[in-house]
Every structure is written in structure tokens, then in C-alpha cells.
Design a protein around this motif. Structure first.
Motif, PDB file in Angstrom:
ATOM      1  N   GLY A  55      45.349  36.690 121.556  1.00 17.92           N
ATOM      2  CA  GLY A  55      45.339  35.607 122.530  1.00 17.92           C
ATOM      3  C   GLY A  55      46.691  35.071 122.903  1.00 17.92           C
ATOM      4  O   GLY A  55      46.798  34.222 123.800  1.00 17.92           O
ATOM      5  N   SER A  56      47.741  35.540 122.233  1.00 19.36           N
ATOM      6  CA  SER A  56      49.080  35.029 122.535  1.00 19.36           C
ATOM      7  C   SER A  56      50.104  36.147 122.451  1.00 19.36           C
ATOM      8  O   SER A  56      50.152  36.884 121.463  1.00 19.36           O
ATOM      9  N   ASP A  57      50.891  36.264 123.512  1.00 18.22           N
ATOM     10  CA  ASP A  57      51.977  37.250 123.519  1.00 18.22           C
ATOM     11  C   ASP A  57      53.321  36.572 123.294  1.00 18.22           C
ATOM     12  O   ASP A  57      54.378  37.182 123.505  1.00 18.22           O
ATOM     13  N   SER A  58      53.303  35.308 122.910  1.00 17.71           N
ATOM     14  CA  SER A  58      54.540  34.545 122.760  1.00 17.71           C
ATOM     15  C   SER A  58      55.099  34.705 121.351  1.00 17.71           C
ATOM     16  O   SER A  58      54.861  35.697 120.683  1.00 17.71           O
ATOM     17  N   THR A  59      55.800  33.687 120.878  1.00 14.88           N
ATOM     18  CA  THR A  59      56.492  33.760 119.594  1.00 14.88           C
ATOM     19  C   THR A  59      55.516  33.753 118.430  1.00 14.88           C
ATOM     20  O   THR A  59      54.347  33.363 118.575  1.00 14.88           O
ATOM     21  N   GLN A  60      56.021  34.161 117.279  1.00  9.79           N
ATOM     22  CA  GLN A  60      55.194  34.151 116.070  1.00  9.79           C
ATOM     23  C   GLN A  60      54.745  32.740 115.743  1.00  9.79           C
ATOM     24  O   GLN A  60      53.629  32.528 115.259  1.00  9.79           O
ATOM     25  N   GLU A  61      55.608  31.750 116.042  1.00 11.03           N
ATOM     26  CA  GLU A  61      55.246  30.365 115.766  1.00 11.03           C
ATOM     27  C   GLU A  61      54.022  29.933 116.584  1.00 11.03           C
ATOM     28  O   GLU A  61      53.133  29.248 116.091  1.00 11.03           O
ATOM     29  N   GLU A  62      53.969  30.374 117.856  1.00 11.33           N
ATOM     30  CA  GLU A  62      52.817  30.031 118.695  1.00 11.33           C
ATOM     31  C   GLU A  62      51.565  30.730 118.190  1.00 11.33           C
ATOM     32  O   GLU A  62      50.474  30.154 118.216  1.00 11.33           O
ATOM     33  N   VAL A  63      51.721  31.975 117.736  1.00 14.23           N
ATOM     34  CA  VAL A  63      50.577  32.691 117.168  1.00 14.23           C
ATOM     35  C   VAL A  63      50.059  31.958 115.930  1.00 14.23           C
ATOM     36  O   VAL A  63      48.852  31.772 115.752  1.00 14.23           O
ATOM     37  N   ASN A  64      50.993  31.514 115.073  1.00 16.94           N
ATOM     38  CA  ASN A  64      50.597  30.786 113.866  1.00 16.94           C
ATOM     39  C   ASN A  64      49.884  29.472 114.211  1.00 16.94           C
ATOM     40  O   ASN A  64      48.895  29.096 113.573  1.00 16.94           O
ATOM     41  N   THR A  65      50.408  28.779 115.228  1.00 15.87           N
ATOM     42  CA  THR A  65      49.791  27.523 115.657  1.00 15.87           C
ATOM     43  C   THR A  65      48.373  27.764 116.167  1.00 15.87           C
ATOM     44  O   THR A  65      47.433  27.029 115.842  1.00 15.87           O
ATOM     45  N   LEU A  66      48.213  28.824 116.956  1.00 19.26           N
ATOM     46  CA  LEU A  66      46.897  29.159 117.501  1.00 19.26           C
ATOM     47  C   LEU A  66      45.922  29.497 116.377  1.00 19.26           C
ATOM     48  O   LEU A  66      44.755  29.086 116.394  1.00 19.26           O
ATOM     49  N   TYR A  67      46.385  30.221 115.393  1.00 17.55           N
ATOM     50  CA  TYR A  67      45.544  30.576 114.250  1.00 17.55           C
ATOM     51  C   TYR A  67      45.121  29.329 113.473  1.00 17.55           C
ATOM     52  O   TYR A  67      43.949  29.179 113.105  1.00 17.55           O
ATOM     53  N   ARG A  68      46.081  28.415 113.239  1.00 17.44           N
ATOM     54  CA  ARG A  68      45.757  27.188 112.497  1.00 17.44           C
ATOM     55  C   ARG A  68      44.719  26.356 113.248  1.00 17.44           C
ATOM     56  O   ARG A  68      43.809  25.787 112.645  1.00 17.44           O
ATOM     57  N   GLU A  69      44.847  26.299 114.569  1.00 20.74           N
ATOM     58  CA  GLU A  69      43.879  25.554 115.371  1.00 20.74           C
ATOM     59  C   GLU A  69      42.489  26.179 115.274  1.00 20.74           C
ATOM     60  O   GLU A  69      41.482  25.479 115.185  1.00 20.74           O
ATOM     61  N   ALA A  70      42.443  27.512 115.315  1.00 15.59           N
ATOM     62  CA  ALA A  70      41.150  28.203 115.253  1.00 15.59           C
ATOM     63  C   ALA A  70      40.490  28.052 113.882  1.00 15.59           C
ATOM     64  O   ALA A  70      39.267  27.927 113.782  1.00 15.59           O
ATOM     65  N   MET A  71      41.303  28.031 112.829  1.00 17.82           N
ATOM     66  CA  MET A  71      40.761  27.945 111.469  1.00 17.82           C
ATOM     67  C   MET A  71      40.469  26.513 111.038  1.00 17.82           C
ATOM     68  O   MET A  71      39.824  26.294 110.007  1.00 17.82           O
TER      69      MET A  71
END
Length: 669
Positions: A575-591
Motif C-alpha cells: 500500500g505504500s511505495d514511499s519511505t520505510q518509515e511511512e510503511v512502518n507507520t501504515l503497518y502500526r495503524e493497521a495493527m
């Protein structure tokens, strides 16, 4: 009151199944006690008048009780095994004929088009269609254990006497039963009632035997007394058995009425055309819905769109609310409007006959027979057959509907997509999907359409030389150009259209098809998301256990946290092609909704293999229905956070929904 969602209806169906089993066991206990009471009085002289509870614990009582319980369960198990073939077995049981997908009959083609539009718009494989050729009543039902193995049976009267809008209302009603889990409940109810009926059938047999033998032994007093006792026992069992059936039908009616009312409301929600299903019900009131050519009508009554047989004590035992009540529940005042339309289109004599004639059970103010009463419903059409196709732009996440709320629904967006897509499919391409050979070659074409001709030839060489499963260039040349021209949007709908033909493969042929598809997928030593989705879809719907209902294994998220960790790690990266930090943020929100102590115990995984994803989805499908929406919404949050769903994200979302048995309609991509 808000219309209950897909997951609430699924949970309700499971609760109703548990309730039916409980009530069935209660009925078994009561029938057993009643039969034992008869046995007690018959053998009283032999047991020196001991109290009933002592007799019940004696060898006579235990033998009688065991025999009754055994007979009931044998009766249920025989019918249960008979119906293990699923929906197609039920269709054959009532003498229905499969409709050729490439039928030339105009009425059958209208039905097929409506069903295909609704299937694509809702994201479920197209059900197999059957017709009861000799039934003039207006009726229909669906049967099967899972949405992917459903069949739809309609009467000849339904496709010849209903307008397209009305037939669409009936189809929408039946699709609701597919979504709600009612099919499985209905098929199981047939088996349970068969066991209860067993005692009554034995009593009926004993009665006939006693009367037949009585005439031959009337001259011998001893034999005459024995035959009389035989007849009394038979009569008692007959009464006990059919009293049990009465209460079974009472349970059947109570559960079915609630589900029928919900299905009527869902049909209006799907088609946005209350006149459609209202008009179909009105015509049932005029012309009837009884099934006259099958001996199973009473056992099938709870499954049908309208009453399949005349029921005595209809107010108690009818499986459907009265017609007028159903119509007014759909839309207040609709009944009056339909009656007014009838008066406007009938002559005076016809009107008098239509309002004073014989009335079917549960219907007030209708005639039992009439000529065609009115034409196509007037007013603006908002159904699947509408010609206007809207152009959609990506929806901003703030106003986007929750992904779980899309499951088991049909939206205007999905309808427009289905109609436009079917209009764009060439007739030759569409016709091939209705044949076994064409459907098999479609599975290959879906994997080859993005490759060069050289790569296509290299991969096709991996397939066996076989008349059915080998490559057929003349068919591929008709399939691949259409897939390339229309693009990725056609892939899943085409596969759904081909499912009736693929289901005609026998188990060995299905296994061979899956092996061939996997050989093409593994040819380049990498697996794309679509390839994973395709192989998983075929395994789920054509595999050896495709018709098996997945039992509920987990009633909390705690036991499936590793599976959620794997799934949402992949979804966040997709869902994200941006930085690893944005991917981590998205994962934390989903979990966030699953991990009570934060994500420290379940951090994002650097890599998730395709096998791990499949295992995770299989585990998550064991969740209770009411726990699945949060998983769907968490996945939806990952792919919609930027306001755009690209084809890769849609395929991943479709994979998740399909493997969790959640019908996902098309989305804007």
C-alpha cells in the motif's frame, strides 16, 4: 433500523444452525419418549404394571429408545449423505435441468444475463443455473454449501411470466440467500426433517401392513388380535411421527420467515428497484408459486422464493409471510400501487375475477389465475441493465466506505462496471467461457497475455499433450487479444463467468487443471500477486474440499496474531511505495486494532513468502464471522490510504477477501 451487514447475517445463520440442531435433538428426545410410552402400554401385561420410569430403564425401554433414536439418525444421515453433492444434487432431486450457458432460448438468456451481471457486480463466481421445465408456478431457490458452489433453480413459469425487472428482483432475493449463509442452513434442515419423518413413515407402513394382512386373517381370532395390535402400534407411530413433523415445520417456518423478510429487503438494496421484487410477489399472488411436479415440495418449502406447497394451518406452518405483508414491508403503499396498476390494465370482467377468485394460502385479495397483468415497470431504471455508465474518479479516503461494508453487497459502481464490461466482451470470447475447453484455455491465457509470443510458446510447451488440457492455439488466439485490449479489469470477471464450465470438470480433471496452471506460474521462477491470486482462487473453488464449510476455530484475535502480522506486513508494503518509515507507520495503524499492548511483540516483517501468506489467510478464515470485518478493514486501510487503488492492490485485496469467503465487489482502480 439499519440493514444488517454481511458479517452479522453470516453470524446469525450460524446461530440459527446451532438452534436447529438443539431443537432437532429436543424433538428426538420427545419423539423417543412418546414411542416408549406406546411400547410401555403395549407390553404392560408382560412387565407386571411397573411405573413408566422403571420400564424405561429396563431392557424393553432401553431397546425401544435406542431403536427410535437409531432410526431417526439413520433417516437424517441417509438424506445428509444424499445431499452431500451440494446444490447440484438438490437440483436433480427436484427434476431440474441444467441450463446450457450458451442457450439459444431467449427467456433463459435473459436469466443468464441477469445472474452474470449480479455475480460480477457482487464478486462471487457465477452460480450454475437450472430450470424446472414443467413447473408453471413462479418460484426459485438456491442451494449449496458455499457461495462458490451455489446453484440457482428457477421454474419455467418464473422466466416466462416475469418481466426483466421482476426476474431481477427474484435473482437479487436469491443472491441474498447466497451471501447470508441461508443455503447451508436450508439444506441441513431438509436432512434433519427427514429423520423426524422416519417414524411417521414406519407407522404408515405398519398401518398398511395391518389392514392388508387383516383381511387375509379375519377368520382366525388370535391372528386377528395380533394384527389389530399391529395396526394400533402403527397408528400410534404414525401420529407421533407426524406430530414431530408438525413441530419441525413450525421451527422451519419460524426461521425461514425471518430469512425471507431479510432477503426481500436485500433484493431492494441490491437492485434499488422495489417495483421489481414487488411485482414478482404480486404475480405470485395472482398465479401461484406451488411446485406440482416434484414430491419434495413440502421439504423444499423453506428454500423457495414463494410457498412451494399448500400448507394447512398456513398462519403457523407457512415458510413465508403473507404476500401482502411482504409487499408492504418492501415499500409502504406498494401493494396499493400494484393493485391500481392491475385495475388500469385489466377489463372489468378480468378485474372481478382477479379480486374474487380462489386465493392461495397466505394471500388475501388475489385470484389464483390471471392473464399477464402488466408490462414493464415504468419509471427510471436503476437496475443492472441500465445503459448509462458513470465515469468514476478515485474516492478520497475521508469519504470512502469501509471495505468490510462493501462485502456481500452490490453497489451502483459495481453494477455499472458489470454492465459495461459485459457489453464490451466480444460474443466469441464470451461464448468460449461457457465451454470446458474454452474455460481451461482462459486460465492459461490469463497467465500468458502479458508475455511476448516467444515467451508464450516457451511456457505452453510445459503443458502436457492432452486433448483437453494441452494448449489449443486456435482458442488462445481468440482469448488473448481480448484480454490485452480490455486490460486487467477483465481478468476476474472473465474467470467468474467461466466458473460454471470449470465446475463441470470431474475431480481428477480439476486437479489436472490446477497442476497445469501451477506449471505455468512456476515457469519463470517467480510468483506475481495475480498468479498467486489465480492459483489460490482455483484451489479454493475447484479443490477437493472446495464445497466444505470452514468451521469457526477462533473467537478472538489472540490466537491468530502471527497470521495478522504476516498479512498486514505484506499489505503495508503493497500500500505504500514511499519511505520505510511511512510503511512502518501504515503497518502500526493497521495493527492498532488487534495488538492490545502495541506492536512491540509483533513488529513488521521484512519479507513474507507466498506460502506464508496462503497459510495466514487459511488461518484467518477460521475466525468468527464478526471478527473478520476488522481484518478486511485493516487491509483496506493499507491500500486506500493514498486515495487510489491500483490493479496490484486490488488483486491483493481480492485474494484476501476470496480466501476468507468474503464476496468482494469490483472497486475503482
Amino acid at each position: 433500523m439499519a440493514h444488517p451487514g454481511f458479517f452479522q447475517r453470516q453470524a446469525s445463520a450460524r446461530r440459527n444452525t446451532s438452534l436447529l440442531v438443539f431443537l432437532f435433538l429436543t424433538a428426538v428426545v420427545l419423539i423417543t419418549l412418546a414411542v416408549c410410552l406406546v411400547g410401555y402400554f403395549v407390553t404392560r401385561s408382560e412387565t407386571t404394571g411397573q411405573p413408566f420410569h422403571h420400564w424405561l430403564a429396563s431392557s424393553h425401554g432401553l431397546t425401544t429408545a435406542s431403536a427410535v433414536i437409531l432410526l431417526i439418525f439413520i433417516g437424517s444421515m441417509i438424506r445428509w449423505a444424499d445431499l452431500a453433492g451440494g446444490g447440484s444434487r438438490v437440483a436433480k432431486m427436484v427434476g431440474a435441468r441444467p441450463i446450457d450457458p450458451d442457450t439459444r432460448d431467449s427467456d433463459e438468456r435473459v436469466l443468464r444475463n441477469i445472474v452474470e451481471e449480479m455475480a460480477i457486480a457482487s464478486g462471487v463466481p457465477v452460480p450454475e443455473l437450472y430450470i424446472m421445465d414443467n413447473e408453471t408456478g413462479i418460484n426459485a431457490f438456491v442451494a449449496g454449501y458455499t457461495p462458490g458452489s451455489a446453484v440457482m433453480v428457477v421454474t419455467h413459469g418464473a422466466i416466462t411470466q416475469l418481466t426483466r425487472d421482476e426476474l431481477q428482483g427474484v435473482v437479487g432475493h436469491e443472491f441474498s440467500h447466497i451471501f447470508n449463509g441461508d443455503m447451508r442452513l436450508n439444506v441441513r434442515l431438509i436432512a434433519l426433517l427427514a429423520g423426524i419423518l422416519m417414524i411417521g413413515q414406519i407407522g404408515s407402513f405398519l398401518l398398511r401392513t395391518a389392514f392388508y394382512s387383516g383381511g387375509r386373517t379375519s377368520g382366525r381370532n388370535k391372528d386377528g388380535r395380533a394384527q389389530a395390535a399391529f395396526g394400533i402400534v402403527g397408528f400410534a407411530l404414525f401420529i407421533i411421527g407426524y406430530v414431530g413433523v408438525f413441530f419441525g415445520r413450525l421451527i422451519q417456518a419460524a426461521v425461514s420467515r425471518q430469512r425471507e423478510t431479510l432477503a426481500d429487503a436485500s433484493s431492494v438494496q441490491f437492485t434499488r428497484n422495489p417495483d421489481g421484487i414487488g411485482g414478482a410477489l404480486f404475480k405470485i399472488g395472482l398465479k401461484g408459486s406451488y411446485l406440482d411436479t416434484t414430491g419434495h415440495a413440502s421439504n423444499m418449502n423453506h428454500m423457495c422464493f414463494g410457498e412451494a406447497t399448500h400448507m394447512k394451518l398456513a398462519s403457523l406452518l407457512a415458510s413465508h409471510p403473507p404476500i401482502e405483508q411482504r409487499i408492504n414491508a418492501i415499500q409502504p403503499g406498494l401493494m396499493a400501487r400494484l393493485k391500481s396498476r392491475l385495475r388500469d390494465t385489466e377489463t372489468g370482467d378480468d378485474l372481478r375475477s382477479a379480486t374474487t377468485g380462489a386465493q392461495p394460502s397466505g394471500v388475501s385479495g388475489f385470484a389464483s389465475a390471471a392473464t399477464d397483468i402488466y408490462g414493464t415497470v415504468s419509471g427510471r431504471r436503476t437496475s443492472l441493465s441500465g445503459s448509462a455508465i458513470a465515469t468514476h474518479a478515485p474516492t478520497p479516503p475521508a469519504s470512502m466506505q469501509k471495505m468490510s461494508e462493501r462485502v456481500g453487497t452490490i453497489s451502483q459502481e459495481g453494477e455499472d462496471f458489470a454492465v459495461k464490461l459485459l457489453q464490451r466482451l466480444p460474443s466469441t470470447f464470451r461464448g468460449l467461457l461457457y465451454t470446458r475447453a474454452g474455460a481451461i484455455q482462459l486460465c492459461y491465457a490469463l497467465l500468458l497475455s502479458d508475455l511476448s509470443q516467444k515467451e508464450q510458446a516457451e511456457q505452453l510447451a510445459l503443458l502436457p499433450e492432452h486433448s483437453l488440457f494441452g494448449p489449443q492455439p486456435e482458442l488462445l488466439e481468440k482469448l488473448i487479444p481480448t484480454l490485452q485490449k480490455i486490460g486487467e479489469a477483465v481478468r476476474f470477471p472473465a474467470l467468474e463467468l467461466a466458473m460454471p464450465a470449470l465446475r463441470k470438470l470431474d475431480p481428477e480433471e480439476r486437479a489436472e487443471l490446477i497442476r497445469c496452471v501451477r506449471a505455468l506460474v512456476n515457469a519463470d521462477n517467480r510468483v506475481t500477486l495475480f498468479e498467486l491470486t489465480l492459483t489460490s482462487f482455483l484451489s479454493r473453488h475447484l479443490g477437493a474440499d472446495s464445497a466444505r464449510v470452514i468451521p469457526v476455530r477462533y473467537r478472538s484475535y489472540k490466537a491468530v496474531m502471527p497470521a495478522l502480522q504476516r498479512l498486514l506486513s505484506l499489505m503495508a508494503r503493497a500500500g505504500s511505495d514511499s519511505t520505510q518509515e511511512e510503511v512502518n507507520t501504515l503497518y502500526r495503524e493497521a495493527m492498532a486494532g488487534f495488538a492490545s499492548s502495541g506492536n512491540s511483540d509483533h513488529p513488521i516483517l521484512p519479507k513474507v513468502s507466498m506460502r506464508e501468506l496462503q497459510e495466514a489467510l487459511k488461518e484467518l478464515n477460521g475466525l468468527s464471522a464478526l471478527l473478520k470485518p476488522a481484518v478486511i478493514d485493516a487491509c483496506g486501510h493499507c491500500i486506500t490510504h493514498d486515495g487510489v487503488i491500483d490493479p496490484r492492490e486490488y488483486e491483493l485485496m481480492r485474494l484476501v477477501a476470496d480466501q476468507m469467503d468474503c464476496p468482494m465487489p469490483p472497486m475503482v482502480v
